[in-house]
Design an enzyme around this catalytic site. Sequence first.
Site, PDB file in Angstrom:
ATOM      1  N   ASN A  82     -30.786  -2.694  43.739  1.00 11.16           N
ATOM      2  CA  ASN A  82     -29.861  -1.127  44.312  1.00 11.16           C
ATOM      3  C   ASN A  82     -29.977  -0.728  45.763  1.00 11.16           C
ATOM      4  O   ASN A  82     -29.418   0.029  46.385  1.00 11.16           O
ATOM      5  CB  ASN A  82     -29.281  -0.565  43.696  1.00 11.16           C
ATOM      6  CG  ASN A  82     -28.125  -1.966  42.495  1.00 11.16           C
ATOM      7  OD1 ASN A  82     -27.869  -2.633  42.837  1.00 11.16           O
ATOM      8  ND2 ASN A  82     -27.816  -2.044  41.618  1.00 11.16           N
ATOM      9  N   ARG A 120     -26.206   6.544  38.809  1.00 15.58           N
ATOM     10  CA  ARG A 120     -25.863   5.275  37.587  1.00 15.58           C
ATOM     11  C   ARG A 120     -26.458   4.159  37.857  1.00 15.58           C
ATOM     12  O   ARG A 120     -26.637   3.211  36.453  1.00 15.58           O
ATOM     13  CB  ARG A 120     -24.726   5.652  36.888  1.00 15.58           C
ATOM     14  CG  ARG A 120     -23.903   7.062  36.741  1.00 15.58           C
ATOM     15  CD  ARG A 120     -22.911   6.535  35.762  1.00 15.58           C
ATOM     16  NE  ARG A 120     -21.565   5.993  35.661  1.00 15.58           N
ATOM     17  CZ  ARG A 120     -20.439   5.253  35.055  1.00 15.58           C
ATOM     18  NH1 ARG A 120     -20.642   6.683  34.047  1.00 15.58           N
ATOM     19  NH2 ARG A 120     -19.646   5.049  35.436  1.00 15.58           N
ATOM     20  N   ASP A 121     -26.984   3.627  38.887  1.00 11.14           N
ATOM     21  CA  ASP A 121     -27.910   2.336  38.914  1.00 11.14           C
ATOM     22  C   ASP A 121     -28.687   2.007  39.709  1.00 11.14           C
ATOM     23  O   ASP A 121     -28.308   0.832  40.202  1.00 11.14           O
ATOM     24  CB  ASP A 121     -26.646   1.080  38.516  1.00 11.14           C
ATOM     25  CG  ASP A 121     -26.968  -0.298  38.327  1.00 11.14           C
ATOM     26  OD1 ASP A 121     -28.198  -0.245  37.863  1.00 11.14           O
ATOM     27  OD2 ASP A 121     -26.098  -1.194  38.633  1.00 11.14           O
ATOM     28  N   ILE A 122     -29.241   2.778  39.519  1.00 19.79           N
ATOM     29  CA  ILE A 122     -30.475   3.123  40.450  1.00 19.79           C
ATOM     30  C   ILE A 122     -32.062   2.322  39.990  1.00 19.79           C
ATOM     31  O   ILE A 122     -32.274   2.237  38.843  1.00 19.79           O
ATOM     32  CB  ILE A 122     -31.633   4.450  40.798  1.00 19.79           C
ATOM     33  CG1 ILE A 122     -29.949   5.541  41.641  1.00 19.79           C
ATOM     34  CG2 ILE A 122     -32.392   4.655  41.435  1.00 19.79           C
ATOM     35  CD1 ILE A 122     -29.988   6.406  41.978  1.00 19.79           C
TER      36      ILE A 122
END
Length: 183
Positions: free
Chosen positions: A77, A71-73
Amino acid sequence: MEKTKHPFVIGAEYVFADPTRIYFVMKFARGGDLFNHLKKHKRIDEKAAKFYIVNICLAIGFCHENNIIHRDIRPENILMREDGYLCLSNFGVARKLESQDEIAKSFFGDPDLDYQSPEMIMEDGHNKSVDWWSVGILAYHFMVGYPPFYDNDVIKKGDNIVNGDVTFPADIQISDQARTFIL
């Protein structure tokens, strides 16, 4: 994070706590984060972009097989190992799903929205597809030098993501295969 053992995923080697903090011990990625590489090089040629995207796809595939949505690519990250391979990191907003069909309803991820999917912005509920959306955005960013829906105004950017179409700059050569992958 301790259960994510994959060559392209930076999981936790150890987790421990004291009365005020939780500590995560992770493998060191000497190459740093992808954000700084993109800032320095602006764009990545298509051949290298394909190599990097395959690394990330393998990491996401592993996560999804284990019912984990990242959910946070985004470039911040993704870390580069010393050997040039990329690894997915920062599972701070990841979610372990109870089933393959589960829909998550929370909004998490990139505060600038650049890598957010329409369903995340609309808060309609989302599944593993949000990670694949981010891969397409990442591939575009690699080859063009900025995300496809970029705007300085976050509200306009969100509207572009929800309602806009991906367009490719005429002055940058991108193969039909890469365009199809991104779309």
